[in-house]
Structure formats: structure tokens, C-alpha cells
Design a protein around this motif. Structure first.
Motif, mmCIF file in Angstrom:
data_model
loop_
_atom_site.group_PDB
_atom_site.id
_atom_site.type_symbol
_atom_site.label_atom_id
_atom_site.label_comp_id
_atom_site.label_asym_id
_atom_site.label_seq_id
_atom_site.Cartn_x
_atom_site.Cartn_y
_atom_site.Cartn_z
ATOM 1 N N TYR A 187 69.294 -16.689 4.757
ATOM 2 C CA TYR A 187 69.153 -16.874 3.211
ATOM 3 C C TYR A 187 70.853 -16.952 2.335
ATOM 4 O O TYR A 187 70.644 -18.112 1.382
ATOM 5 N N ASP A 188 71.837 -16.669 2.744
ATOM 6 C CA ASP A 188 73.219 -16.433 2.373
ATOM 7 C C ASP A 188 73.453 -17.808 2.553
ATOM 8 O O ASP A 188 74.641 -19.461 1.891
ATOM 9 N N ILE A 189 73.279 -18.856 3.780
ATOM 10 C CA ILE A 189 73.406 -19.898 4.483
ATOM 11 C C ILE A 189 72.673 -21.038 3.346
ATOM 12 O O ILE A 189 73.222 -21.663 2.958
ATOM 13 N N TYR A 190 71.556 -21.010 3.063
ATOM 14 C CA TYR A 190 71.006 -22.061 2.118
ATOM 15 C C TYR A 190 70.923 -21.259 1.109
ATOM 16 O O TYR A 190 71.644 -22.767 0.191
ATOM 17 N N LEU A 191 71.990 -20.218 0.814
ATOM 18 C CA LEU A 191 72.161 -20.687 -1.132
ATOM 19 C C LEU A 191 73.330 -21.688 -0.979
ATOM 20 O O LEU A 191 73.683 -22.428 -1.859
ATOM 21 N N ARG A 192 74.198 -21.166 -0.413
ATOM 22 C CA ARG A 192 75.625 -21.413 -0.006
ATOM 23 C C ARG A 192 75.345 -23.297 -0.184
ATOM 24 O O ARG A 192 75.986 -23.809 -1.163
ATOM 25 N N MET A 205 73.464 -10.842 1.350
ATOM 26 C CA MET A 205 74.270 -10.124 2.793
ATOM 27 C C MET A 205 75.074 -8.607 2.160
ATOM 28 O O MET A 205 75.143 -7.565 2.611
ATOM 29 N N LYS A 206 75.598 -9.203 0.874
ATOM 30 C CA LYS A 206 75.887 -7.429 -0.251
ATOM 31 C C LYS A 206 74.943 -6.828 -0.269
ATOM 32 O O LYS A 206 75.607 -5.039 -0.347
ATOM 33 N N THR A 207 74.375 -7.450 -0.699
ATOM 34 C CA THR A 207 72.866 -6.111 -1.174
ATOM 35 C C THR A 207 72.288 -5.602 0.134
ATOM 36 O O THR A 207 72.351 -4.741 -0.399
ATOM 37 N N ILE A 208 72.555 -5.908 1.311
ATOM 38 C CA ILE A 208 71.683 -5.642 2.384
ATOM 39 C C ILE A 208 73.017 -4.380 2.480
ATOM 40 O O ILE A 208 72.318 -3.716 3.347
ATOM 41 N N THR A 209 74.087 -4.746 2.341
ATOM 42 C CA THR A 209 75.192 -3.505 2.956
ATOM 43 C C THR A 209 74.953 -2.339 1.689
ATOM 44 O O THR A 209 75.178 -1.266 2.210
ATOM 45 N N ARG A 210 74.829 -2.955 1.041
ATOM 46 C CA ARG A 210 74.551 -1.861 -0.586
ATOM 47 C C ARG A 210 73.365 -0.828 0.049
ATOM 48 O O ARG A 210 73.132 0.443 0.070
ATOM 49 N N LEU A 211 72.120 -1.605 0.517
ATOM 50 C CA LEU A 211 70.704 -1.005 0.753
ATOM 51 C C LEU A 211 70.803 -0.202 2.236
ATOM 52 O O LEU A 211 70.996 1.200 2.241
ATOM 53 N N HIS A 212 71.843 -0.346 3.008
ATOM 54 C CA HIS A 212 71.856 -0.012 4.559
ATOM 55 C C HIS A 212 73.162 1.566 4.031
ATOM 56 O O HIS A 212 72.392 2.474 4.507
ATOM 57 N N LYS A 213 74.005 0.904 2.980
ATOM 58 C CA LYS A 213 74.490 2.345 2.485
ATOM 59 C C LYS A 213 73.243 3.243 1.238
ATOM 60 O O LYS A 213 73.508 4.807 1.789
ATOM 61 N N ALA A 214 72.913 3.501 1.038
ATOM 62 C CA ALA A 214 71.538 3.962 0.209
ATOM 63 C C ALA A 214 71.025 4.311 1.644
ATOM 64 O O ALA A 214 70.385 5.741 1.407
ATOM 65 N N MET A 215 70.873 3.920 1.977
ATOM 66 C CA MET A 215 69.401 4.124 3.556
ATOM 67 C C MET A 215 69.968 5.796 4.199
ATOM 68 O O MET A 215 69.579 6.261 4.531
ATOM 69 N N MET A 216 71.714 4.888 4.609
ATOM 70 C CA MET A 216 72.763 6.652 4.894
ATOM 71 C C MET A 216 72.345 7.659 4.372
ATOM 72 O O MET A 216 71.601 8.677 5.123
ATOM 73 N N LEU A 217 72.560 7.798 3.032
ATOM 74 C CA LEU A 217 72.592 8.710 2.554
ATOM 75 C C LEU A 217 71.143 9.039 1.991
ATOM 76 O O LEU A 217 71.513 10.956 2.061
ATOM 77 N N ILE A 218 69.992 8.867 2.400
ATOM 78 C CA ILE A 218 69.333 9.388 2.389
ATOM 79 C C ILE A 218 68.291 9.743 3.896
ATOM 80 O O ILE A 218 67.276 10.469 3.923
ATOM 81 N N GLU A 219 68.617 9.054 5.000
ATOM 82 C CA GLU A 219 67.372 9.788 5.992
ATOM 83 C C GLU A 219 68.255 10.969 6.708
ATOM 84 O O GLU A 219 66.846 11.048 7.472
ATOM 85 N N TYR A 220 69.019 11.837 6.055
ATOM 86 C CA TYR A 220 68.411 12.866 6.949
ATOM 87 C C TYR A 220 67.650 13.785 6.269
ATOM 88 O O TYR A 220 66.753 14.786 6.825
ATOM 89 N N PHE A 221 67.415 13.793 4.789
ATOM 90 C CA PHE A 221 66.820 14.456 4.172
ATOM 91 C C PHE A 221 64.706 13.048 4.654
ATOM 92 O O PHE A 221 64.110 13.634 4.280
ATOM 93 N N THR A 222 64.494 11.973 4.651
ATOM 94 C CA THR A 222 64.113 11.154 5.620
ATOM 95 C C THR A 222 63.083 11.983 6.704
ATOM 96 O O THR A 222 62.194 11.034 7.595
ATOM 97 N N SER A 223 64.032 12.004 7.515
ATOM 98 C CA SER A 223 64.475 12.639 9.039
ATOM 99 C C SER A 223 63.427 14.446 9.622
ATOM 100 O O SER A 223 63.271 14.262 10.355
#
Ligand code: NAP
Length: 573
Positions: free
Chosen positions: A422-427, A436-454
Motif C-alpha cells: 500500500y505504501d508503494i501504491y501511495l508513493r 508501515m508507520k501505522t502498523i509499527t504503532r499497532l504492533h507496539k500497542a499489541m505487545m503491551l496488551i498481549e500479556y492480558f489477552t493470553s
């Protein structure tokens, strides 16, 4: 360090005279009693023999004429508490809210802006003059003596009857220094101020059910702290930030973050510093959108699961490390607020009769009405497929997995690869890449919550059950926190729709267009998959004899199966 055991269950009222100028309240062991003729405000208990009769105050009556102090009023829970208190206890005298200056706005301006939001619509209709009861007091909780002016301090010391301490930093990745500053030191300062309050009846501290998440079974008691808060505060004074960050993982030990660690320390501080106060602690698990009040699905932030629900609805979140069978201990914000107001009522009316120990309430749902992360995923996806968010990136679909390899496979295939393309398409189309930036932010948020979802925990809720049994039938309706009645499918649908309406501010009139967009995305996916199959065919099948043989074998098998199926279905007619 000894643990605090909850107070006696099933005892109401007081045989002792109240404070000067206060109506004396009668007391009665409620075992064997029944409710009689609940009337507006007061309710009546009579003994099983019918010989003893006692008049108890209802929750709204208890708050009548009271001055309340609330911290964290501009936060998610704080504003729901403020609204509910003013709406359901209309005779409360005043609510003093400690608010800091922020983004160039004064506390007064912030308060005005807050009460103009949709959450307060119902209150505005029912009590147009409600604003006069809210008094914004400038206060930065991380400053010495809460940064209160002398005049404000004296006023609060003179008039406050009930304190609700909601303010905290709820960021899981907060630095230890900042988390200690707000969650521990500010709490300590507030308790010290409360000690000086001349008419204080109850100090309610809002903690979290995960304060002791290093234990699997959590009772309604205060456990020994992981470290002596005074020693930690002393050490933080001389350590530089680098050193503090280096030792943080060692200090928090088997807790997942600084938030749960500092909330545990705060409970200990409340217990130690507030020994002379009448204190109760409320421990909610994961606070979600409102169940019923002031209207179903109200939510105003991306914190916790709400942000993940939105990411799933937008089709950005496709996989998460979670256990389908782990309990998702979500608790609606109105349930937490009702429990908090009722708990303060209980401690307030019993302040002379109960032994001076801290009542702790585990405000959770898993023990009484369990709901699992697999079910959360199902309801979120099905709601957003029926009622899509606008401009979704892909059709909603999420895979929860606790398998390390599978998780990384899905991350690569369904998060990173589409974001990269999608980023290639945007370029190519002259826009700046952002996925990619959004996905990186999402991964950080997921990491913080995974202890509670597991993981799953078991919380005792005897005090919450006891509290429910103390309520009059009328109070039970108005301050409902009986989560056995919670219908999760309906709640989740309202929650997801709440994120659409109140967090993303999307109009329901935009639904047909959003559905059309989702159909377009489905067609794109079909097209993409077809191209992929053709490519694979070109690359592998057309070049290798063996692959070709396998391909023809599969095709002929399908053909035979279809012919057999057709023949057998025509034979029936
Ligand atoms: N949300 C949950 O899922 C959850 C679960 C369990 C327990 N809790 C507990 O519930 C309480 C409320 O949480 P929440 O979700 O409502 O949090 P929130 O939305 O982040 O609100 C935090 C509140 O604290 C105030 N605050 C923060 N720093 C401050 C400072 N330096 N001076 C003055 N005020 C300050 C904020 O004011 P500003 O508007 O000025 O920032 C805001 O009003 C917390 O004690 C939390 O630990 C929450």
C-alpha cells in the motif's frame, strides 16, 4: 507486612450517634431481614420476627448535601462518574474536580468543554442547571502539595465529605519515574490532604484488578507491596533517568509493566498513610464502553481494547497474540461507576459501625459471567462486517493465535506485506507513505496488551456480591452493577458501534457507503487471489512436469466429483 482482610459482610447502619448536626442512623444485622416498601430515597428493613424496624438511607439520600472531591474527572471513568453522580443523586451539594491546565486551556475552560460533550446530554436535559454544582479547582497532581493554592486547600479541608481518587497514568509503557510520580506520590499527597479534611466520611481509591497480576488468584485484600514505596521514592530522587530505565525490568519483576507495579504500590500507600481514614478501594479489570448509561456503547478514547477494536474494524489488525480461551475480563464503565458510588455509600453509612479496615472490591466479570477473547474477536468482526467503519483498509478479519511461529507468519503476510504494498501504491500516486508507520504503532500497542489477552485470572468478588445484597430494590435498579444480566453479544455490538459513533465521529447515514466500500474491497481481494493463482500456475505448474501431473490429477478429481454429484442429484427427480 500484614494483609488487610475485608470487613464484616451483611452489617448495615450504625448504633452510634452520627457527627454533630447529623441525623442518627440505626443499625441492624441484616441476616434474616427483608426489604419492605421501598419509597423514594429511604428504604425500610424489618427483622424476620417483624419486631425490629430500621430506616436506612438510599444511595441518592446519602449523597444529599454532600461535597464531593473528584480527581481524574476529565478522564474516561472520571467523567462517567461525574455525570452519574449528578444525574442520579440530584441533591449532591457540589462536586469539586481537580483539573490541570492543558493545551493552553484553563481548568475552567476544560471543564466547560467536557460538560458540553454528548455524555452530558441526558443530564443537561434532566437538570439544565447542573453546571453550577461543578467546581473546577486548578491542580497539577505531580507537583508538590498537588499545586493547590492555599485558599483552595483550605476550602477543600473545610467542606469535602467524600473523595473519589480516579486520576492516574494508565499508560502501560510509562517510565517508572513518571508512573511513580502520579500513581504513587500524588496518591500519597492526596491521602495526606484527606487526613486534614474536617468532615471526610469516605476516601475511595480507584485501583486496578491487575495490580497483583503476578498472582493467578486475587482476593479482595491488599497484598504486601513488591518494594517499600518510600525506599523506591528515595532511590528515584538520586538516580538519573538512564539508570531508572535500566533497573525498571528488574524492579517490576514478574509484572508486565510500570502501571500495574505502581498501582500495587499506591494501594499500599493508601493503606499506610490513610490508617485513620475510612477507605475503600475499587479494582476494575479492563474498563470498556458503557453497558446502559447514560446510553449504551458510550466510549471516548482509543485506550485498551477500544483502539484494537477500531484497528480490527478498519481491517488493519489481522492477527494478535492471544488465547481464544483466555477470559476477556471486560467490565463496562457504568458498572464500575455504579459499584464505586455504591461502595462509597456503604462505607459512608457504616463509618461508625464497621471496624476500621479497608474494603476492597474486585470489580470484574470473569467469575460471574465469563467471556473469552475468541468470542470478543468473533463479535467485533461480525459487528464490523455488518456495520463497517468508513474507509476501511481491508475487510475485517482477525486470527488470534498463541503460537509463536504462526503469529510471526501472519504478521508478515497480513500486516507487513499489505502495508508495504500500500505504501508503494501511495508513493506511485504521489502521496506520502503511512501504512508501515501505522502498523509499527499497532504492533507496539499489541505487545503491551498481549500479556492480558493470553492469560486468565481468578478474582474473588465476595465484597462486590455483599455490596449488591445491601442495596434496596430501587438502588439496585438505578445503580445496577449485576453483571450476570450482561448479554455479551449485545454489549459488544453496542461497544463497536460506540467506537464508530463517539470515538471516530462517524455518522450512521454513512453506513450504505461504507458497506459498498467493503464490497469493493471483497472484489479487490477476489481479483488479487485470482491473479495470484494464475501467477503461481505460470511459475510452477507450467514449468514442472510433476506439478502439471498433480494439477491435472486434482482437476480431474474435482471434475469426477462434480459429475457424480450432478448425476446423483438428477436421479432423485
Ligand atoms: N481504563 C481502564 O481500563 C482502567 C482499568 C482499571 C483501572 N483503571 C483505573 O481507573 C482510573 C481512571 O482511569 P481512566 O481510564 O479514566 O484514565 P484516563 O482516561 O487516562 O484519565 C486519567 C485522568 O487522570 C488525570 N491526570 C493525569 N495526570 C494528571 C496530573 N498530572 N494532574 C492532574 N490530573 C491528571 C487526567 O487528566 P488530564 O485530562 O489532564 O490528562 C485524567 O482526568 C485510574 O486510576 C486507572 O488506574 C482504569
Amino acid at each position: 507486612m500484614t494483609a488487610v482482610v475485608p470487613g464484616p459482610v451483611g452489617f448495615l447502619g450504625s448504633r452510634q450517634p452520627g457527627r454533630q448536626g447529623e441525623k442518627p442512623r440505626a443499625g441492624l444485622d441484616v441476616a434474616g431481614c427483608r426489604w419492605e416498601h421501598p419509597t423514594r430515597g429511604t428504604f425500610r428493613l424489618s427483622g424476620a420476627s417483624g419486631s425490629t424496624t430500621v430506616i436506612m438511607v438510599s444511595i441518592p439520600e446519602y449523597y444529599e448535601g454532600k461535597n464531593v472531591l473528584l480527581t481524574g474527572a476529565t478522564g474516561f471513568m472520571g467523567k462517567v462518574l461525574l455525570e452519574k453522580l449528578l444525574r442520579s443523586c440530584p441533591k449532591v451539594k457540589a462536586v469539586y474536580i481537580l483539573v490541570r491546565h492543558k493545551a493552553g486551556q484553563t481548568p475552567q475552560e476544560r471543564m466547560e468543554e467536557m460538560i458540553s460533550c454528548k455524555l452530558f446530554d441526558r443530564l443537561r436535559d434532566e437538570q439544565p442547571e447542573f453546571k453550577e454544582k461543578i467546581i473546577a479547582v486548578p491542580s497539577e497532581l505531580t507537583q508538590s502539595e498537588l499545586d493547590l493554592s492555599e485558599q483552595d486547600k483550605e476550602k477543600l479541608i473545610d467542606c469535602i465529605n467524600i473523595v473519589f481518587h480516579c486520576a492516574a497514568t494508565v499508560r502501560f509503557n510509562e517510565t517508572l519515574r513518571d508512573a511513580v510520580q502520579l500513581n504513587v506520590i500524588a496518591t500519597q499527597q492526596l491521602v495526606i490532604l484527606a487526613q486534614r479534611m474536617k468532615n471526610l466520611e469516605v476516601f475511595m481509591h480507584v485501583s486496578t484488578a491487575y495490580a497483583y497480576c503476578n498472582r493467578k488468584h486475587i482476593e479482595e485484600i491488599i497484598y504486601p507491596p513488591p518494594v517499600d514505596p518510600k525506599k523506591l521514592i528515595g532511590s528515584l530522587e538520586w538516580m538519573d533517568d538512564g539508570l531508572v530505565n535500566d533497573i525498571t525490568p528488574k524492579l517490576i519483576g514478574d509484572r508486565p509493566n510500570t502501571y500495574t507495579y505502581t498501582k500495587a504500590l499506591a494501594e499500599y500507600v493508601v493503606q499506610q498513610e490513610g490508617a485513620k481514614l475510612n477507605i475503600a478501594i475499587i479494582r476494575p479489570s479492563i474498563v470498556g464502553a458503557s453497558w446502559k448509561e447514560p446510553f449504551p456503547g458510550w466510549i471516548d478514547n482509543f485506550n485498551g481494547p477500544s483502539g484494537l477494536f477500531i484497528a480490527a474494524g478498519k481491517g488493519i489488525l489481522r492477527t494478535m497474540r492471544a488465547s481464544n480461551s483466555a477470559v476477556a475480563d471486560l467490565v463496562p464503565v457504568d458498572v464500575v461507576v455504579n459499584t464505586t458510588l455504591a461502595a462509597a455509600w456503604y462505607s459512608g453509612v457504616n463509618r461508625y459501625s464497621r471496624p476500621r479496615n479497608i474494603m476492597v472490591y474486585n470489580c470484574t466479570t470473569g467469575g460471574t459471567n465469563p467471556f473469552h477473547w475468541g468470542e470478543v474477536e468473533y463479535h467485533v468482526i461480525s459487528t464490523f462486517k455488518r456495520n463497517p467503519l468508513e474507509q476501511a483498509f481491508r475487510r475485517p478479519n482477525v486470527n488470534l493465535t498463541s503460537n509463536h511461529l504462526l503469529y510471526h507468519y501472519w504478521i508478515a503476510v497480513s500486516h507487513k506485506a499489505p502495508a508495504f504494498l500500500y505504501d508503494i501504491y501511495l508513493r506511485i500516486t504521489g502521496r506520502s507513505p503511512r501504512m508501515m508507520k501505522t502498523i509499527t504503532r499497532l504492533h507496539k500497542a499489541m505487545m503491551l496488551i498481549e500479556y492480558f489477552t493470553s492469560n486468565s485470572w481468578i478474582w474473588n468478588t465476595e465484597n462486590v456480591n455483599m455490596l449488591m445484597n445491601q442495596l434496596s430494590p430501587e438502588d439496585k435498579k438505578v445503580f445496577n452493577f449485576d453483571v450476570r444480566q450482561l448479554h455479551w453479544a449485545e454489549y459488544m455490538e453496542n461497544y463497536c458501534m460506540g467506537t464508530k459513533k463517539y470515538v471516530l465521529n462517524e455518522e450512521m447515514s454513512g453506513l450504505p457507503a461504507a458497506r459498498k466500500h467493503l464490497k469493493k474491497l471483497r472484489n479487490i481481494r477476489y481479483g488479487f487471489n485470482t491473479v495470484l493463482v494464475i501467477l503461481i500456475w505460470r511459475i510452477f505448474i507450467a514449468r514442472s512436469q510433476m506439478a502439471r501431473n498433480i494439477w491435472y490429477f486434482v482437476v480431474s478429481l474435482c471434475y469426477k466429483f462434480l459429475s457424480y454429484f450432478r448425476a446423483s442429484s438428477t436421479m432423485r427427480y
